[in-house]
Write an enzyme that holds these catalytic residues in place. Structure first.
Site, mmCIF file in Angstrom:
data_model
loop_
_atom_site.group_PDB
_atom_site.id
_atom_site.type_symbol
_atom_site.label_atom_id
_atom_site.label_comp_id
_atom_site.label_asym_id
_atom_site.label_seq_id
_atom_site.Cartn_x
_atom_site.Cartn_y
_atom_site.Cartn_z
ATOM 1 N N ASP A 43 0.811 -1.057 -0.172
ATOM 2 C CA ASP A 43 -0.039 0.182 -0.179
ATOM 3 C C ASP A 43 0.778 1.218 0.005
ATOM 4 O O ASP A 43 1.916 1.508 0.781
ATOM 5 C CB ASP A 43 -0.980 0.065 1.353
ATOM 6 N N TYR B 120 1.127 5.777 -0.645
ATOM 7 C CA TYR B 120 0.774 7.040 0.127
ATOM 8 C C TYR B 120 1.016 8.230 -0.834
ATOM 9 O O TYR B 120 1.481 8.924 -0.737
ATOM 10 C CB TYR B 120 1.868 7.136 1.377
ATOM 11 N N HIS C 137 -3.706 14.191 0.810
ATOM 12 C CA HIS C 137 -3.900 13.263 2.076
ATOM 13 C C HIS C 137 -2.330 13.562 2.851
ATOM 14 O O HIS C 137 -2.352 13.610 4.076
ATOM 15 C CB HIS C 137 -4.145 11.929 1.598
ATOM 16 N N ARG D 85 2.273 16.841 12.677
ATOM 17 C CA ARG D 85 3.155 17.756 12.933
ATOM 18 C C ARG D 85 2.977 19.257 12.549
ATOM 19 O O ARG D 85 3.531 19.834 11.489
ATOM 20 C CB ARG D 85 4.429 17.358 12.107
ATOM 21 N N GLU E 162 -10.001 4.053 4.373
ATOM 22 C CA GLU E 162 -9.120 4.837 3.464
ATOM 23 C C GLU E 162 -9.485 4.357 1.978
ATOM 24 O O GLU E 162 -9.484 3.535 1.595
ATOM 25 C CB GLU E 162 -7.476 4.494 3.786
ATOM 26 N N GLU F 138 -9.319 4.003 -1.592
ATOM 27 C CA GLU F 138 -8.085 3.872 -2.438
ATOM 28 C C GLU F 138 -8.449 3.175 -3.970
ATOM 29 O O GLU F 138 -9.583 2.572 -3.973
ATOM 30 C CB GLU F 138 -7.224 3.028 -1.595
ATOM 31 N N ASP G 24 -8.735 0.457 2.588
ATOM 32 C CA ASP G 24 -7.561 -0.108 3.503
ATOM 33 C C ASP G 24 -7.898 0.226 4.917
ATOM 34 O O ASP G 24 -7.589 1.344 5.500
ATOM 35 C CB ASP G 24 -6.358 0.587 3.014
ATOM 36 N N ARG H 200 -6.630 3.693 13.681
ATOM 37 C CA ARG H 200 -5.679 4.732 13.995
ATOM 38 C C ARG H 200 -4.913 4.842 15.370
ATOM 39 O O ARG H 200 -4.008 5.193 15.487
ATOM 40 C CB ARG H 200 -6.324 6.003 13.527
ATOM 41 N N GLN I 105 -2.418 2.026 15.284
ATOM 42 C CA GLN I 105 -1.440 2.487 14.291
ATOM 43 C C GLN I 105 -0.697 3.570 14.844
ATOM 44 O O GLN I 105 0.680 3.334 14.584
ATOM 45 C CB GLN I 105 -1.988 3.023 13.030
ATOM 46 N N LYS J 1 -3.239 -2.074 10.438
ATOM 47 C CA LYS J 1 -3.629 -2.323 8.987
ATOM 48 C C LYS J 1 -4.241 -3.493 8.506
ATOM 49 O O LYS J 1 -4.876 -3.915 7.676
ATOM 50 C CB LYS J 1 -2.790 -1.606 8.204
ATOM 51 N N THR K 62 -8.698 -5.706 4.393
ATOM 52 C CA THR K 62 -8.484 -4.686 3.258
ATOM 53 C C THR K 62 -9.454 -5.371 2.523
ATOM 54 O O THR K 62 -9.483 -6.502 1.942
ATOM 55 C CB THR K 62 -6.984 -4.555 2.639
ATOM 56 N N THR L 48 -4.636 6.675 0.567
ATOM 57 C CA THR L 48 -5.865 7.337 0.612
ATOM 58 C C THR L 48 -5.888 8.549 -0.368
ATOM 59 O O THR L 48 -4.920 9.133 -0.738
ATOM 60 C CB THR L 48 -6.089 7.814 1.795
ATOM 61 N N GLU M 12 -9.220 12.766 8.405
ATOM 62 C CA GLU M 12 -9.088 13.994 7.676
ATOM 63 C C GLU M 12 -10.400 14.762 7.643
ATOM 64 O O GLU M 12 -10.595 15.983 7.848
ATOM 65 C CB GLU M 12 -8.812 13.947 6.305
#
Length: 426
Positions: free
Chosen positions: A132, A134, A139, A148, A205, A207, A239, A243, A246, A259, A263, A360, A374
């Site tokens: 998978d 990113y 996203h 961050r 997610e 995808e 997916d 959270r 994770q 994860k 899926t 995602t 999100e």
């Protein structure tokens, strides 16, 4: 189609001919996605091709017509056909198109059409490896701002390579399969120690999945120009992500139990040839790429620049029947060809049935975010739904993803839905 003939069923009643589809049906002869079905819950699995709201038993039709492709289609999975390679994929697709459009074949084909409502849809291929990625800049930027806030949202490597992780192929399930809420360790920022229990921040997610057909040899890489030689088709993919599990496990290595529990993929694989009209240019690159990923117009390999394309897929995400997002796939930063090239550049081999996901999909607008983390901004702004507020998924919630793409001559190409319902942890 001009022919408006009707069919008589066993009771003598007439019904519309399934070979005469309404104008604009997204699953018409211009599409013909592949799947695997059983005529009844205990029946033998067989390769099928979707036509409208019916499925054609492709192997039985091939045998009746004396087709040389019977040995590829009279199978319980798509893997044999997928392994046959691009030339055969195109030849089989032309034959299938003729079987459902040429009047001379109609009487032979009709007995092998089953209403979708009467069959069981199975996982269409045996999954080999699952990776998978990113690949959405929107996203990745959103998550960077969430976690961050005082740093640059994108890590320094993000625009130099498609970031990804290796997932668990054994827990890839077909659309409609219930998803058991996972349990694991989690630790909130103010907790003195981790606790064990069911995830309380279960997410989606949105995808696109890429299904590999033709394998490659270990020790070799697959260049951008060979993307269509190896990728059999696309499907929608969810997916599912815990959270809280994770977040605790990701430092320092990356996603694992958050994860690997499930899926979900569509029951239908859309061939790349059906999506030719939906191809769009890759986005402008703001950082120069190394040669093996370079898909610019100035790239040394002109074929690489052509093959490394995006797809104009219009996706809708619904939670308990209420639309919560419409992420566009056309804005993805990394293409399917680049993900494949990066996945194999170290000599890792491809196997028939390999699956890799886009990560995602999120657009630039608030209503185009492809995950609840999100959409609700990590739970701060819960969704207001008719059946209550949602920060993350609750037991009993059902998520459905659907999509379509522009087809030839103003048509639409439908992608098979991905649906899953959350059931309590065991």
């Amino acid at each position: 189609m001009a022919d408006t003939a009707a069919m008589a069923d066993a009771s003598g009643q007439t019904s519309p001919d399934p070979l005469n589809l309404p104008e604009g049906d997204p699953f018409g002869p211009h599409n013909l996605p592949y799947g695997v079905f059983s005529p009844n819950p205990d029946g033998e699995r067989r390769v099928g091709v979707r036509l409208g709201d019916h499925v054609l038993d492709a192997g039985a039709a091939a045998a009746a017509l004396g087709s040389p492709y019977t040995s590829l289609l009279a199978r319980p999975t798509l893997n044999t056909l997928m392994a046959a390679g691009r030339t055969t994929w195109s030849d089989v697709r032309r034959a299938l198109t003729a079987w459902v459009t040429v009047p001379a074949h109609r009487d032979a084909v009709r007995p092998f059409l089953h209403p979708l409502s009467s069959v069981t849809l199975d996982l269409p291929f045996e999954v080999a490896d699952y990776v998978d990625f990113y690949a959405s800049e929107n996203h990745a930027t959103n998550l960077g701002r969430l976690f961050r806030p005082n740093e640059e949202p994108l890590k320094p490597n993000w625009k130099h390579l498609p970031v990804g992780y290796h997932g668990r192929s054994g827990t890839v399930v077909v659309s409609g399969t219930d998803v058991v809420r996972p349990s694991g360790q989690r630790k909130g920022p103010n907790d003195p120690a981790p606790v064990f229990g069911p995830s309380v921040r279960l997410d989606i997610e949105t995808e696109v999945g890429y299904v590999v057909g033709a394998p490659s040899s270990q020790g070799t890489s697959v260049p951008l120009s060979s993307y269509r030689d190896h990728v059999f088709g696309l499907c929608l993919l969810n997916d599912w992500s815990a959270r809280d599990i994770q977040a605790w496990e990701t430092v320092p290595l990356g996603p694992h139990l958050g994860k690997s529990f499930a899926t979900s993929v569509s029951a239908w694989i859309t061939p790349l040839d059906a999506l030719d009209a939906a191809r769009v240019p890759a986005p402008e690159r703001t950082v120069p790429l190394l040669p093996y990923l370079d898909d610019s117009a100035e790239a040394t390999d002109a074929t690489a620049a052509t093959e490394s394309c995006g797809y104009d897929l219009r996706i809708t995400v619904a939670l308990n029947g209420h639309v919560i997002s419409e992420p566009p796939y056309s804005g993805m930063y990394w293409t399917g060809a680049q993900m494949l090239a990066h996945m194999t550049v170290n000599g890792a081999s491809l196997r028939t049935g390999d699956l890799y996901g886009s990560g995602t999909i999120s657009g630039t607008e608030d209503n185009q975010r492809g995950s609840l983390i999100e959409i609700t901004w990590n739970g701060r702004d819960p969704l207001e739904l008719p059946d209550g507020k949602r920060a993350f998924l609750e037991d009993g919630d059902e998520v459905t993803m659907t999509a379509w793409a522009p087809g030839p001559e103003g048509t639409r190409v439908g992608l098979g839905e991905v649906r899953g319902r959350i059931v309590p942890a065991r």
